[in-house]
Design a protein around this motif. Structure first.
Motif, PDB file in Angstrom:
ATOM      1  N   LEU A   1      42.926  47.135  31.531  1.00  0.00           N
ATOM      2  CA  LEU A   1      43.685  48.455  32.104  1.00  0.00           C
ATOM      3  C   LEU A   1      44.940  48.348  31.117  1.00  0.00           C
ATOM      4  N   GLN A   2      45.315  47.076  30.642  1.00  0.00           N
ATOM      5  CA  GLN A   2      46.419  46.716  29.933  1.00  0.00           C
ATOM      6  C   GLN A   2      46.431  47.697  28.616  1.00  0.00           C
ATOM      7  N   GLU A   3      44.909  47.749  28.292  1.00  0.00           N
ATOM      8  CA  GLU A   3      44.915  48.361  26.880  1.00  0.00           C
ATOM      9  C   GLU A   3      44.962  50.021  26.978  1.00  0.00           C
ATOM     10  N   GLU A   4      44.963  50.479  28.262  1.00  0.00           N
ATOM     11  CA  GLU A   4      44.965  51.662  28.516  1.00  0.00           C
ATOM     12  C   GLU A   4      46.479  52.134  29.001  1.00  0.00           C
ATOM     13  N   GLY A   5      47.336  51.248  28.975  1.00  0.00           N
ATOM     14  CA  GLY A   5      48.630  51.378  29.275  1.00  0.00           C
ATOM     15  C   GLY A   5      49.007  51.128  30.676  1.00  0.00           C
ATOM     16  N   TYR A   6      48.203  50.582  31.432  1.00  0.00           N
ATOM     17  CA  TYR A   6      48.625  50.114  32.873  1.00  0.00           C
ATOM     18  C   TYR A   6      49.077  48.541  32.676  1.00  0.00           C
ATOM     19  N   ILE A   7      49.677  48.211  34.106  1.00  0.00           N
ATOM     20  CA  ILE A   7      49.813  47.044  34.447  1.00  0.00           C
ATOM     21  C   ILE A   7      49.614  46.917  35.862  1.00  0.00           C
ATOM     22  N   VAL A   8      49.018  45.701  36.563  1.00  0.00           N
ATOM     23  CA  VAL A   8      48.899  45.529  37.712  1.00  0.00           C
ATOM     24  C   VAL A   8      49.775  44.529  38.281  1.00  0.00           C
ATOM     25  N   VAL A   9      50.591  45.115  39.377  1.00  0.00           N
ATOM     26  CA  VAL A   9      51.420  44.264  40.063  1.00  0.00           C
ATOM     27  C   VAL A   9      51.036  43.703  41.446  1.00  0.00           C
TER      28      VAL A   9
ATOM     29  N   ASN B   1      49.692  53.747  41.323  1.00  0.00           N
ATOM     30  CA  ASN B   1      48.964  53.904  42.531  1.00  0.00           C
ATOM     31  C   ASN B   1      49.111  52.521  43.281  1.00  0.00           C
ATOM     32  N   SER B   2      48.797  52.472  44.706  1.00  0.00           N
ATOM     33  CA  SER B   2      48.985  51.370  45.301  1.00  0.00           C
ATOM     34  C   SER B   2      47.684  51.191  46.396  1.00  0.00           C
TER      35      SER B   2
ATOM     36  N   ARG C   1      39.495  28.777  56.466  1.00  0.00           N
ATOM     37  CA  ARG C   1      39.681  27.526  57.389  1.00  0.00           C
ATOM     38  C   ARG C   1      39.703  26.427  56.381  1.00  0.00           C
ATOM     39  N   PHE C   2      40.608  25.365  56.998  1.00  0.00           N
ATOM     40  CA  PHE C   2      40.831  24.208  56.237  1.00  0.00           C
ATOM     41  C   PHE C   2      40.889  23.025  57.110  1.00  0.00           C
ATOM     42  N   ARG C   3      40.024  22.199  56.948  1.00  0.00           N
ATOM     43  CA  ARG C   3      39.735  20.854  57.738  1.00  0.00           C
ATOM     44  C   ARG C   3      39.677  21.425  59.398  1.00  0.00           C
ATOM     45  N   GLY C   4      38.972  22.640  59.502  1.00  0.00           N
ATOM     46  CA  GLY C   4      38.777  22.869  60.736  1.00  0.00           C
ATOM     47  C   GLY C   4      39.612  23.764  61.439  1.00  0.00           C
ATOM     48  N   ILE C   5      40.770  23.899  60.832  1.00  0.00           N
ATOM     49  CA  ILE C   5      41.865  24.612  61.360  1.00  0.00           C
ATOM     50  C   ILE C   5      41.961  25.841  60.681  1.00  0.00           C
ATOM     51  N   GLU C   6      41.856  27.052  61.515  1.00  0.00           N
ATOM     52  CA  GLU C   6      41.749  28.335  61.061  1.00  0.00           C
ATOM     53  C   GLU C   6      43.239  28.797  60.640  1.00  0.00           C
ATOM     54  N   GLY C   7      43.436  29.386  59.224  1.00  0.00           N
ATOM     55  CA  GLY C   7      44.648  30.024  58.974  1.00  0.00           C
ATOM     56  C   GLY C   7      44.533  31.605  58.284  1.00  0.00           C
ATOM     57  N   LYS C   8      45.464  32.151  57.874  1.00  0.00           N
ATOM     58  CA  LYS C   8      45.441  33.394  57.582  1.00  0.00           C
ATOM     59  C   LYS C   8      46.346  33.580  56.208  1.00  0.00           C
ATOM     60  N   ARG C   9      46.009  34.114  54.941  1.00  0.00           N
ATOM     61  CA  ARG C   9      46.532  34.442  54.067  1.00  0.00           C
ATOM     62  C   ARG C   9      47.503  35.497  54.371  1.00  0.00           C
ATOM     63  N   ASP C  10      48.488  35.498  53.614  1.00  0.00           N
ATOM     64  CA  ASP C  10      49.638  37.134  53.711  1.00  0.00           C
ATOM     65  C   ASP C  10      48.907  38.132  53.249  1.00  0.00           C
ATOM     66  N   ASN C  11      49.265  39.338  53.715  1.00  0.00           N
ATOM     67  CA  ASN C  11      49.211  40.588  53.314  1.00  0.00           C
ATOM     68  C   ASN C  11      49.903  40.865  52.188  1.00  0.00           C
ATOM     69  N   TYR C  12      49.442  41.675  51.181  1.00  0.00           N
ATOM     70  CA  TYR C  12      50.260  42.120  50.144  1.00  0.00           C
ATOM     71  C   TYR C  12      49.942  43.433  49.775  1.00  0.00           C
ATOM     72  N   LYS C  13      50.733  43.790  48.914  1.00  0.00           N
ATOM     73  CA  LYS C  13      50.171  45.273  48.109  1.00  0.00           C
ATOM     74  C   LYS C  13      50.111  44.978  46.588  1.00  0.00           C
ATOM     75  N   LYS C  14      48.927  45.928  46.314  1.00  0.00           N
ATOM     76  CA  LYS C  14      48.696  45.834  44.904  1.00  0.00           C
ATOM     77  C   LYS C  14      48.940  46.935  44.124  1.00  0.00           C
ATOM     78  N   PHE C  15      49.778  47.335  43.162  1.00  0.00           N
ATOM     79  CA  PHE C  15      50.031  48.609  42.526  1.00  0.00           C
ATOM     80  C   PHE C  15      49.610  48.554  40.945  1.00  0.00           C
ATOM     81  N   TYR C  16      48.912  49.632  40.780  1.00  0.00           N
ATOM     82  CA  TYR C  16      48.520  50.026  39.325  1.00  0.00           C
ATOM     83  C   TYR C  16      49.624  51.037  38.736  1.00  0.00           C
ATOM     84  N   VAL C  17      50.274  50.561  37.880  1.00  0.00           N
ATOM     85  CA  VAL C  17      51.293  51.345  37.269  1.00  0.00           C
ATOM     86  C   VAL C  17      51.319  51.618  35.908  1.00  0.00           C
TER      87      VAL C  17
END
Length: 93
Positions: free
Chosen positions: A19-27, A54-55, A64-80
Motif C-alpha cells: 500500500l505504501q507504493e500507492e501512497g498509503y501509510i498504516v498507523v 480509513n480506520s 495465556r502465559f504460564r496458565g494465567i490469562e491476560g488480554k492485549r490492549d485494544n487499538y485503532k489502525k488507520f489507513y492514511v
C-alpha cells in the motif's frame, strides 16, 4: 486532545508495504484517537495534509502465559492516503 505520543507504531507488513507504493501509510494508535485528531497530528508534526483516512478498531486478543490469562490492549489502525508526491521521511522504509 491527541498528541504524537498516541501513535504507537507504523505498521510494516507485506500488505502495508504494498500500500505504501500507492501512497498509503498504516498507523497503529491508541483506541481513543479519532480521524480528525490523527489528521491534526499529521499536519502539525509532519507537515502533511492527508487526502483520505480509513480506520479500523482492533480488539485485543486474550492470551495465556504460564496458565494465567491476560488480554492485549485494544487499538485503532488507520489507513492514511497521502497526497501525491508527499513523503514522510522518518516513516519510509
Amino acid at each position: 486532545m491527541a498528541d504524537i505520543t498516541d501513535i504507537k507504531s507504523i505498521v510494516y507488513t507485506e500488505k502495508s508495504l504494498g500500500l505504501q507504493e500507492e501512497g498509503y501509510i498504516v498507523v497503529q494508535t491508541s483506541d481513543k484517537v479519532t480521524k480528525n485528531q490523527l489528521k491534526t497530528i499529521l499536519k502539525e508534526y509532519f507537515g502533511v495534509n492527508p487526502v483520505k483516512i480509513n480506520s479500523l478498531r482492533m480488539k485485543g486478543k486474550t492470551k495465556r502465559f504460564r496458565g494465567i490469562e491476560g488480554k492485549r490492549d485494544n487499538y485503532k489502525k488507520f489507513y492514511v492516503k497521502l497526497p501525491e508526491g508527499a513523503n514522510i521521511e522518518s516513516l519510509a522504509v
